[in-house]
Structures are given as structure tokens and as C-alpha cells.
Scaffold this motif. Structure first.
Motif, PDB file in Angstrom:
ATOM      1  N   HIS A  30       0.830  -1.207   0.000  1.00 40.85           N
ATOM      2  CA  HIS A  30       0.000   0.000   0.000  1.00 40.85           C
ATOM      3  C   HIS A  30       0.865   1.258   0.000  1.00 40.85           C
ATOM      4  O   HIS A  30       0.659   2.190  -0.791  1.00 40.85           O
ATOM      5  CB  HIS A  30      -0.935   0.000   1.212  1.00 40.85           C
ATOM      6  CG  HIS A  30      -1.754   1.249   1.331  1.00 40.85           C
ATOM      7  ND1 HIS A  30      -1.331   2.348   2.052  1.00 40.85           N
ATOM      8  CD2 HIS A  30      -2.963   1.590   0.785  1.00 40.85           C
ATOM      9  CE1 HIS A  30      -2.225   3.312   1.958  1.00 40.85           C
ATOM     10  NE2 HIS A  30      -3.236   2.870   1.214  1.00 40.85           N
ATOM     11  N   ASP A  31       1.866   1.288   0.894  1.00 41.26           N
ATOM     12  CA  ASP A  31       2.740   2.453   0.980  1.00 41.26           C
ATOM     13  C   ASP A  31       3.600   2.605  -0.263  1.00 41.26           C
ATOM     14  O   ASP A  31       3.865   3.725  -0.717  1.00 41.26           O
ATOM     15  CB  ASP A  31       3.626   2.358   2.219  1.00 41.26           C
ATOM     16  CG  ASP A  31       2.852   2.606   3.510  1.00 41.26           C
ATOM     17  OD1 ASP A  31       1.765   3.204   3.430  1.00 41.26           O
ATOM     18  OD2 ASP A  31       3.327   2.180   4.578  1.00 41.26           O
ATOM     19  N   ALA A  32       4.057   1.473  -0.833  1.00 43.15           N
ATOM     20  CA  ALA A  32       4.856   1.531  -2.052  1.00 43.15           C
ATOM     21  C   ALA A  32       4.039   2.120  -3.198  1.00 43.15           C
ATOM     22  O   ALA A  32       4.533   2.959  -3.967  1.00 43.15           O
ATOM     23  CB  ALA A  32       5.360   0.137  -2.417  1.00 43.15           C
ATOM     24  N   GLY A  33       2.793   1.691  -3.314  1.00 44.22           N
ATOM     25  CA  GLY A  33       1.932   2.226  -4.363  1.00 44.22           C
ATOM     26  C   GLY A  33       1.690   3.708  -4.186  1.00 44.22           C
ATOM     27  O   GLY A  33       1.704   4.481  -5.161  1.00 44.22           O
ATOM     28  N   GLU A  34       1.482   4.131  -2.954  1.00 54.08           N
ATOM     29  CA  GLU A  34       1.275   5.551  -2.685  1.00 54.08           C
ATOM     30  C   GLU A  34       2.529   6.353  -3.000  1.00 54.08           C
ATOM     31  O   GLU A  34       2.463   7.458  -3.560  1.00 54.08           O
ATOM     32  CB  GLU A  34       0.861   5.750  -1.225  1.00 54.08           C
ATOM     33  CG  GLU A  34       0.444   7.181  -0.896  1.00 54.08           C
ATOM     34  CD  GLU A  34      -0.026   7.337   0.536  1.00 54.08           C
ATOM     35  OE1 GLU A  34      -0.666   8.359   0.822  1.00 54.08           O
ATOM     36  OE2 GLU A  34       0.266   6.436   1.365  1.00 54.08           O
ATOM     37  N   LEU A  40       5.379  10.073  -9.270  1.00 51.33           N
ATOM     38  CA  LEU A  40       5.037  10.338 -10.668  1.00 51.33           C
ATOM     39  C   LEU A  40       4.203  11.615 -10.800  1.00 51.33           C
ATOM     40  O   LEU A  40       4.396  12.391 -11.743  1.00 51.33           O
ATOM     41  CB  LEU A  40       4.291   9.147 -11.255  1.00 51.33           C
ATOM     42  CG  LEU A  40       5.075   7.831 -11.348  1.00 51.33           C
ATOM     43  CD1 LEU A  40       4.183   6.701 -11.864  1.00 51.33           C
ATOM     44  CD2 LEU A  40       6.301   7.984 -12.239  1.00 51.33           C
ATOM     45  N   ASP A  41       3.301  11.843  -9.869  1.00 53.55           N
ATOM     46  CA  ASP A  41       2.478  13.060  -9.908  1.00 53.55           C
ATOM     47  C   ASP A  41       3.328  14.320  -9.777  1.00 53.55           C
ATOM     48  O   ASP A  41       2.960  15.386 -10.288  1.00 53.55           O
ATOM     49  CB  ASP A  41       1.431  13.036  -8.794  1.00 53.55           C
ATOM     50  CG  ASP A  41       0.309  12.043  -9.055  1.00 53.55           C
ATOM     51  OD1 ASP A  41       0.186  11.579 -10.215  1.00 53.55           O
ATOM     52  OD2 ASP A  41      -0.425  11.713  -8.105  1.00 53.55           O
ATOM     53  N   GLN A 286       8.094  10.713   4.112  1.00 53.08           N
ATOM     54  CA  GLN A 286       9.511  10.983   3.854  1.00 53.08           C
ATOM     55  C   GLN A 286       9.737  11.370   2.397  1.00 53.08           C
ATOM     56  O   GLN A 286      10.540  12.259   2.096  1.00 53.08           O
ATOM     57  CB  GLN A 286      10.334   9.748   4.215  1.00 53.08           C
ATOM     58  CG  GLN A 286      10.387   9.452   5.708  1.00 53.08           C
ATOM     59  CD  GLN A 286      11.086   8.141   6.021  1.00 53.08           C
ATOM     60  OE1 GLN A 286      11.333   7.314   5.142  1.00 53.08           O
ATOM     61  NE2 GLN A 286      11.401   7.926   7.286  1.00 53.08           N
ATOM     62  N   LEU A 287       9.016  10.727   1.493  1.00 52.83           N
ATOM     63  CA  LEU A 287       9.145  11.068   0.081  1.00 52.83           C
ATOM     64  C   LEU A 287       8.672  12.496  -0.174  1.00 52.83           C
ATOM     65  O   LEU A 287       9.320  13.250  -0.908  1.00 52.83           O
ATOM     66  CB  LEU A 287       8.341  10.092  -0.778  1.00 52.83           C
ATOM     67  CG  LEU A 287       8.240  10.447  -2.272  1.00 52.83           C
ATOM     68  CD1 LEU A 287       9.624  10.503  -2.910  1.00 52.83           C
ATOM     69  CD2 LEU A 287       7.350   9.451  -2.998  1.00 52.83           C
TER      70      LEU A 287
END
Length: 326
Positions: A30-34, A40-41, A286-287
Motif C-alpha cells: 500500500h505504501d509503495a503504491g502511494e 510520478l504526480d 519521507q518522500l
């Protein structure tokens, strides 16, 4: 986000790259997908992974996302081979058979017929460099990789590989650790890459998280330094010398009214020869903090001060002056 050419190639990459070392182990699906959608956005394109990350788990998770609601063409996909899993742990193996088997397995996990960039993860003292480089050439000629390069190799091997690939294949990239706590690549690797037209991908742009300032007072219980499997990765930078650099970074950040993360990331991102700075956030928060640094530009005087505080020791033969002449 700014897109930069990878060295003198036609491949363009976002100047911030998303690393996946924690995916499927510390970062769940879930976190990886987010993370990927957030990246990308924001205009990011370069996603960095490796066959060795979580024993292929990171690639498998990334592949699931690419087969879902993320378009493959929106991602510049970089993976690495050359570290083979055994019962006794990871073993460096850059032989033709091991490399090609690893690449084919990576493609299956990623659900794609090619990667945009394929790197040799580390030098293999038991395999001739000529054999490894010939394998890179084969990957390009068979369409399984569009561009190739080296990771964590010394300068002489970068130069030798570039010469061996001077047949139209080309050495597109050199990936190496580069940050305010680790500037060793400036002695030979970075000058070689610049002279030979390879772009530098700076991994651990935040000094394994230490340059964010999170360890200035204590070790947070949810941090990598407190993790059973990543503590050894962070420990080399939890030193008194490193703390001096972190404090200099924090002082600069306070003067600019930004965070130490902003300063550290902007410093390495805009170094000459760097095509992209790679970060490996564990969480989407963090990202987002890394993405927020995209607009930060360091004033020349701040950059010069940080350069002076963190300058690597350079001597003979990298620097040849009158005192070294016979």
C-alpha cells in the motif's frame, strides 16, 4: 520536476530518483503504491531497484504496480544485477551466466520485456571485466536493456568499461554513493564519468538518512539505525566527524529557513556531473519531504562553506603538484 540527460546519452531521467531498497520489507504494498503515484504526480520518472533488494521482492512489488494503475511508459526503470543470493548470504557474481539469469528473472518479476537502464551492482574480482562488459553489450543487442552502466566500481574500471563499450553500446551511467558525508567519488569516479560521458546517479543522497538531522540527539525507535537489518548500514555515519557535517548542514538550513534535508539534497542534486540524486524513503511522508526540496537552490556562499567543511582528502596521484615531481 526537471528532466536531465543521463550523461551524453539521449535518455532523460528526473533529477530526483526513487529508490526501492525498503520495498516489500519495510515498505508494504500500500505504501509503495502511494509512494510511486506521489512521485510520478510530482514529475518524477526514474525508479531504481535491484534483483538483490529483498531477494527480488522489491522488483516483484514494483512489477505489480506497473501491471496495475501505473503505466510502464511513465517510468524510467533502472535495475541492477551482480549480487547472487545463497544460503550463506549475498555473493558478488558478475559472470555472464549469473548476470543474464538475473536479468531474465528481473524482467519476469517486473512484468516487462526490457529495462531502461541495467547496472552491474558491484565489482567482481573473480570475473574478468571483459566478460561482464560483454554481457552488458548482449543485454542491449537483444533488447532486454536500453542502456547499461556500473554501480560502486572504482574509477579505473569505469574507464576500462567505457573503452570496451566504445562500439555504439556506450557506458550510460555510473551509480555511486555521493553525499555530504561521502565525497570519495570526486577523486576518480566522478571525473572519469564526466570525461567519458556517463551520468552519475548519486545513491544515498541523504547520507543513509543521517543528513536529515534525525539522529542529532538520539536514535528514533522507528528509524533505520534502530532496525535489526539496517542498523549496520547507518552506523558508519553515526560518528563525531559525521556529526560535525550534520551540524554544518543544520546551521545552513536554519539560515535559509529550510530543513537540513533540503540543504543536503540540493547540494548533491546540483553537483556537476550528477544526473539524478537517489533517495530511498520508507514512507510517503519521507518522500514528500524530499519532493519539497525540489525548489531549493543553495546560494553560492552556502555551497562553498559546505564544500570546505566536507572536502575529501585528495593527494597524489589524483593531484600532481611540484612537491610530487621527481
Amino acid at each position: 520536476m526537471e528532466q536531465r540527460h543521463l550523461g551524453r546519452t539521449g535518455l532523460q531521467v528526473s533529477r530526483l530518483g526513487l529508490g526501492t531498497m525498503t520495498w516489500s520489507r519495510d515498505t508494504d504494498p500500500h505504501d509503495a503504491g502511494e509512494q510511486l503515484r506521489t512521485f510520478l504526480d510530482a514529475g518524477g520518472t526514474l525508479v531504481d531497484t535491484a534483483a538483490s533488494y529483498a531477494d527480488g521482492g522489491a522488483e516483484e512489488l514494483l512489477g505489480e504496480l506497473l501491471r496495475g494503475d501505473v503505466a510502464r511508459e511513465d517510468v524510467v526503470l533502472c535495475t541492477k544485477a551482480g549480487v547472487r543470493s545463497t544460503a550463506g548470504g549475498g555473493v558478488v557474481d558478475a559472470s555472464r551466466g549469473a548476470m543474464l539469469a538475473s536479468l531474465d528473472a528481473s524482467l519476469r518479476r517486473l512484468g516487462t520485456d526490457h529495462v531502461d537502464l541495467w547496472l552491474v551492482q558491484g565489482p567482481d574480482a573473480r570475473t574478468p571485466l571483459e566478460e561482464t562488459v560483454a554481457t552488458l553489450r548482449l543485454a542491449v543487442s537483444t533488447g532486454r536493456a536500453r542502456y547499461v552502466g556500473l554501480a560502486n566500481h572504482p574509477g579505473w574500471q569505469v574507464a576500462r568499461a567505457a573503452g570496451l563499450l566504445d562500439d555504439g553500446t556506450g557506458l550510460a551511467a555510473v551509480q555511486a554513493e555521493y553525499n555530504l558525508l561521502q565525497r570519495g567519488v570526486e577523486r576518480e569516479v566522478l571525473p572519469a564519468a564526466q570525461a567519458l560521458g556517463a551520468g552519475l546517479l548519486a545513491w544515498s543522497a541523504l547520507g543513509r538518512g543521517v543528513l536529515t538531522g534525525k539522529y542529532r540527539r538520539t536514535v528514533p525507535p522507528d528509524s533505520r539505525a534502530a532496525s535489526t537489518h539496517l542498523a549496520g548500514f547507518v552506523e558508519p555515519y553515526l560518528t563525531r566527524a559525521a556529526a560535525t557535517v550534520v551540524e554544518a548542514c543544520a546551521t545552513a538550513a536554519a539560515g535559509l529557513e529550510v530543513s537540513p534535508l533540503d540543504v543536503a539534497l540540493a547540494w548533491v542534486r546540483d553537483r556537476p556531473g550528477v544526473a539524478a540524486a537517489l533517495v530511498g524513503p520508507r514512507t510517503t511522508g519521507q518522500l514528500r519531504a524530499c519532493l519539497a526540496a525540489d525548489d531549493v537552490v543553495l546560494p553560492p556562499q552556502i555551497r562553498a562553506a559546505l564544500d570546505e567543511v566536507t572536502a575529501p582528502v585528495v593527494g597524489y596521484p589524483e593531484r600532481f603538484g611540484p612537491a610530487a615531481r621527481p
